[in-house]
Design a protein around this motif. Sequence first.
Motif, mmCIF file in Angstrom:
data_model
loop_
_atom_site.group_PDB
_atom_site.id
_atom_site.type_symbol
_atom_site.label_atom_id
_atom_site.label_comp_id
_atom_site.label_asym_id
_atom_site.label_seq_id
_atom_site.Cartn_x
_atom_site.Cartn_y
_atom_site.Cartn_z
ATOM 1 N N LYS A 1 -36.443 41.188 -12.485
ATOM 2 C CA LYS A 1 -35.833 42.368 -13.091
ATOM 3 C C LYS A 1 -36.316 42.559 -14.529
ATOM 4 N N LEU A 2 -36.492 41.481 -15.261
ATOM 5 C CA LEU A 2 -37.045 41.603 -16.606
ATOM 6 C C LEU A 2 -38.446 42.203 -16.551
ATOM 7 N N ALA A 3 -39.221 41.781 -15.564
ATOM 8 C CA ALA A 3 -40.580 42.304 -15.410
ATOM 9 C C ALA A 3 -40.569 43.789 -15.075
ATOM 10 N N GLU A 4 -39.484 44.255 -14.441
ATOM 11 C CA GLU A 4 -39.352 45.682 -14.110
ATOM 12 C C GLU A 4 -38.854 46.503 -15.303
ATOM 13 N N GLY A 5 -38.506 45.815 -16.408
ATOM 14 C CA GLY A 5 -38.053 46.529 -17.593
ATOM 15 C C GLY A 5 -36.560 46.498 -17.833
ATOM 16 N N ARG A 6 -35.820 45.797 -16.971
ATOM 17 C CA ARG A 6 -34.376 45.676 -17.158
ATOM 18 C C ARG A 6 -34.070 44.800 -18.371
ATOM 19 N N LYS A 7 -32.892 45.017 -18.963
ATOM 20 C CA LYS A 7 -32.440 44.212 -20.096
ATOM 21 C C LYS A 7 -31.117 43.556 -19.747
ATOM 22 N N VAL A 8 -30.933 42.338 -20.226
ATOM 23 C CA VAL A 8 -29.687 41.611 -19.995
ATOM 24 C C VAL A 8 -28.656 42.078 -21.021
ATOM 25 N N ILE A 9 -27.469 42.491 -20.530
ATOM 26 C CA ILE A 9 -26.411 42.910 -21.451
ATOM 27 C C ILE A 9 -25.243 41.919 -21.458
ATOM 28 N N GLY A 10 -25.318 40.908 -20.606
ATOM 29 C CA GLY A 10 -24.244 39.924 -20.613
ATOM 30 C C GLY A 10 -24.221 39.092 -19.349
ATOM 31 N N TRP A 11 -23.056 38.495 -19.113
ATOM 32 C CA TRP A 11 -22.898 37.548 -18.014
ATOM 33 C C TRP A 11 -21.538 37.739 -17.358
ATOM 34 N N LYS A 12 -21.450 37.388 -16.091
ATOM 35 C CA LYS A 12 -20.181 37.418 -15.383
ATOM 36 C C LYS A 12 -19.834 36.009 -14.921
ATOM 37 N N ILE A 13 -18.537 35.752 -14.870
ATOM 38 C CA ILE A 13 -18.043 34.480 -14.365
ATOM 39 C C ILE A 13 -17.194 34.781 -13.145
ATOM 40 N N GLY A 14 -17.427 34.076 -12.072
ATOM 41 C CA GLY A 14 -16.685 34.293 -10.846
ATOM 42 C C GLY A 14 -16.042 33.018 -10.340
ATOM 43 N N LEU A 15 -15.261 33.162 -9.296
ATOM 44 C CA LEU A 15 -14.588 32.027 -8.652
ATOM 45 C C LEU A 15 -13.768 31.226 -9.659
ATOM 46 N N THR A 16 -13.011 31.948 -10.473
ATOM 47 C CA THR A 16 -12.207 31.289 -11.502
ATOM 48 C C THR A 16 -10.785 30.999 -11.030
ATOM 49 N N SER A 17 -10.375 31.574 -9.909
ATOM 50 C CA SER A 17 -9.012 31.342 -9.425
ATOM 51 C C SER A 17 -9.007 30.218 -8.399
ATOM 52 N N LYS A 18 -7.886 29.523 -8.311
ATOM 53 C CA LYS A 18 -7.743 28.430 -7.352
ATOM 54 C C LYS A 18 -7.912 28.933 -5.921
ATOM 55 N N ALA A 19 -7.383 30.131 -5.659
ATOM 56 C CA ALA A 19 -7.453 30.670 -4.298
ATOM 57 C C ALA A 19 -8.892 30.906 -3.866
ATOM 58 N N MET A 20 -9.709 31.511 -4.743
ATOM 59 C CA MET A 20 -11.096 31.797 -4.395
ATOM 60 C C MET A 20 -11.908 30.515 -4.295
ATOM 61 N N GLN A 21 -11.643 29.540 -5.168
ATOM 62 C CA GLN A 21 -12.353 28.270 -5.091
ATOM 63 C C GLN A 21 -12.035 27.556 -3.780
ATOM 64 N N ALA A 22 -10.765 27.571 -3.401
ATOM 65 C CA ALA A 22 -10.368 26.926 -2.147
ATOM 66 C C ALA A 22 -11.018 27.606 -0.945
ATOM 67 N N ALA A 23 -11.129 28.939 -1.012
ATOM 68 C CA ALA A 23 -11.710 29.685 0.104
ATOM 69 C C ALA A 23 -13.163 29.308 0.338
ATOM 70 N N LEU A 24 -13.867 28.964 -0.741
ATOM 71 C CA LEU A 24 -15.283 28.624 -0.627
ATOM 72 C C LEU A 24 -15.536 27.119 -0.702
ATOM 73 N N GLY A 25 -14.477 26.337 -0.808
ATOM 74 C CA GLY A 25 -14.624 24.897 -0.776
ATOM 75 C C GLY A 25 -15.296 24.301 -1.997
ATOM 76 N N ILE A 26 -15.057 24.891 -3.182
ATOM 77 C CA ILE A 26 -15.631 24.354 -4.409
ATOM 78 C C ILE A 26 -14.516 24.191 -5.441
ATOM 79 N N ASP A 27 -14.843 23.542 -6.546
ATOM 80 C CA ASP A 27 -13.829 23.356 -7.586
ATOM 81 C C ASP A 27 -14.325 23.773 -8.961
ATOM 82 N N ILE A 28 -15.388 24.589 -8.977
ATOM 83 C CA ILE A 28 -15.911 25.094 -10.247
ATOM 84 C C ILE A 28 -16.213 26.582 -10.108
#
Length: 266
Positions: free
Chosen positions: A49-76
């Motif tokens: 995407k950088l090569a296509e000319g896109r620019k990074v404007i930030g970051w997202k964090i996901g799977l922060t809730s206990k319910a979503m972590q449990a659903a996917l079997g992870i703890d981070i």
Amino acid sequence: MTPQEHAAAAAALISAEKTGAQIGLLSIRYPEIDMDDAYAIQNAIYQAKLAEGRKVIGWKIGLTSKAMQAALGIDIPDSGILFDDMLFHSGAVVPKGRFIQPRMEAEIAFVMKSALGGAGITREDVIAATDHVTPAIEILDTRILRADPDTGQARKVYDTISDNAANAGIVLGPRKHTFGAHDLRWVGAMVFRNGEIEETGLGAGVLNDPVESVVWLARRMSQYGQQIEAGQVILSGSFIRPVECPSGSKIIADYGPFGTVAVDFA
């Protein structure tokens, strides 16, 4: 997985985004895939995407809730990259066909005034580096099938991370708050679709405090020689379950005194 396989998976995901045709589960195509492979695929997308000319404007964090972590079997949590073509402002209309299977989540966004990096980052560092916080909607999409049609196997966390943590868009609200003006653990939202309430939640659903989510991100990025830059937007994680947004959906996330964010899907 090999670097060539990382590149092939990234190319397939980019093609799916452009054509709207989802690909099969990477966790089935590459049964040996692990967390490092998933982030390597995400990084290959980032480089393309950088090569296509896109620019990074930030970051997202996901799977922060206990319910979503449990659903996917992870703890981070996991993380993804926000690009400039993902940004919408409150009240925007998302063109029909822009996304494949869009959903939305209510989040608190941090906008940074200074860079943030290093393995020893603390919550005090995050607070000092934050310019303001604002209500936000994250638009999710999946360039990978949600489940394998033959076996019924659902996506695994490696599929999600490879697919840029399922990120597709970000809608920022107009209200900006200095840090400390609100207790973010008690910032809540009522989410409406076409006038009917779908979800409610509190900021405490994000690792007990959205600040801790940004701490996690800064520390994780330091492991890869990266850092959060000044001016970037950080989506700290959802405190509601994802809400489906088929064509014709009118979404309002009402955060009370914290502000309101709205987006329509044509």
